[in-house]
Design a protein around this motif. Structure first.
Motif, mmCIF file in Angstrom:
data_model
loop_
_atom_site.group_PDB
_atom_site.id
_atom_site.type_symbol
_atom_site.label_atom_id
_atom_site.label_comp_id
_atom_site.label_asym_id
_atom_site.label_seq_id
_atom_site.Cartn_x
_atom_site.Cartn_y
_atom_site.Cartn_z
ATOM 1 N N ARG A 63 0.817 -1.186 0.000
ATOM 2 C CA ARG A 63 0.000 0.000 0.000
ATOM 3 C C ARG A 63 0.861 1.251 0.000
ATOM 4 N N SER A 64 2.044 1.129 0.538
ATOM 5 C CA SER A 64 2.867 2.304 0.723
ATOM 6 C C SER A 64 4.330 1.951 0.495
ATOM 7 N N ARG A 65 5.145 2.966 0.351
ATOM 8 C CA ARG A 65 6.587 2.743 0.234
ATOM 9 C C ARG A 65 7.241 2.677 1.593
ATOM 10 N N THR A 66 6.436 2.830 2.642
ATOM 11 C CA THR A 66 6.963 2.816 3.996
ATOM 12 C C THR A 66 6.140 1.884 4.873
ATOM 13 N N MET A 67 6.641 1.642 6.068
ATOM 14 C CA MET A 67 5.939 0.805 7.037
ATOM 15 C C MET A 67 5.542 1.689 8.210
ATOM 16 N N GLY B 8 4.382 8.127 10.381
ATOM 17 C CA GLY B 8 5.384 8.966 11.035
ATOM 18 C C GLY B 8 6.486 9.294 10.049
ATOM 19 N N SER B 9 7.704 9.145 10.465
ATOM 20 C CA SER B 9 8.857 9.462 9.638
ATOM 21 C C SER B 9 8.910 8.573 8.388
ATOM 22 N N GLU B 10 8.951 9.210 7.213
ATOM 23 C CA GLU B 10 9.063 8.434 5.972
ATOM 24 C C GLU B 10 10.401 7.721 5.890
ATOM 25 N N LEU C 247 12.286 6.608 8.395
ATOM 26 C CA LEU C 247 12.221 5.456 9.284
ATOM 27 C C LEU C 247 11.307 4.384 8.702
ATOM 28 N N GLY C 248 10.153 4.787 8.180
ATOM 29 C CA GLY C 248 9.204 3.836 7.598
ATOM 30 C C GLY C 248 9.801 3.067 6.439
ATOM 31 N N ALA C 249 10.617 3.719 5.601
ATOM 32 C CA ALA C 249 11.284 3.048 4.477
ATOM 33 C C ALA C 249 12.296 2.034 5.002
ATOM 34 N N ALA C 250 13.038 2.408 6.045
ATOM 35 C CA ALA C 250 14.017 1.495 6.640
ATOM 36 C C ALA C 250 13.322 0.293 7.277
ATOM 37 N N LEU C 251 12.193 0.536 7.940
ATOM 38 C CA LEU C 251 11.443 -0.555 8.556
ATOM 39 C C LEU C 251 10.917 -1.532 7.512
ATOM 40 N N LEU C 252 10.395 -1.007 6.410
ATOM 41 C CA LEU C 252 9.872 -1.880 5.358
ATOM 42 C C LEU C 252 10.988 -2.700 4.728
ATOM 43 N N LYS C 253 12.133 -2.073 4.482
ATOM 44 C CA LYS C 253 13.280 -2.803 3.938
ATOM 45 C C LYS C 253 13.683 -3.916 4.897
ATOM 46 N N GLY C 254 13.738 -3.605 6.191
ATOM 47 C CA GLY C 254 14.072 -4.610 7.195
ATOM 48 C C GLY C 254 13.048 -5.735 7.253
#
Length: 104
Positions: A1-5, A8-10, A12-19
């Motif tokens: 749904r999104s490029r992030t998880m 909040g912080s995009e 951080l969200g991108a790093a979380l999704l990658k992880g």
């Protein structure tokens, strides 16, 4: 749904999704299918930080599907790098037939 998880912080969200996607490659029990739609379509396209993990998952037998309408909407159809293009009928079918849906 999104490029992030999460919200909040995009960054951080991108790093979380990658992880999250990397962690999937380390699991004994893999998902059958991973669906990408809306802004999530970017994750299966060139310049995505998760391409290698998605290619690994695909090689391990995970079906990677990206919404064609979403790719068209964002003008990135020609940038798809992993998996196959799908449509909403298939997405609905996969979701309604799934025993479990994980939405990071």
């Amino acid at each position: 749904r999104s490029r992030t998880m999460g919200n909040g912080s995009e960054e951080l969200g991108a790093a979380l999704l990658k992880g999250f996607l990397y962690a999937l490659t380390q699991q004994d029990q893999l998902p059958k299918t991973i669906l990408f739609y809306n802004g999530g379509a970017y994750i299966t396209c060139e310049n995505s930080a998760s391409l290698e993990d998605l290619k690994t998952l695909q090689a391990m037998g995970v079906e990677i599907l990206t919404c064609g309408t979403c790719l068209n909407f964002y003008g990135i159809t020609d940038k798809l790098q992993v998996g196959e293009v799908t449509n909403m009928y298939s997405i609905v079918e996969k979701m309604t037939q799934a025993d479990l849906i994980v939405s990071p």
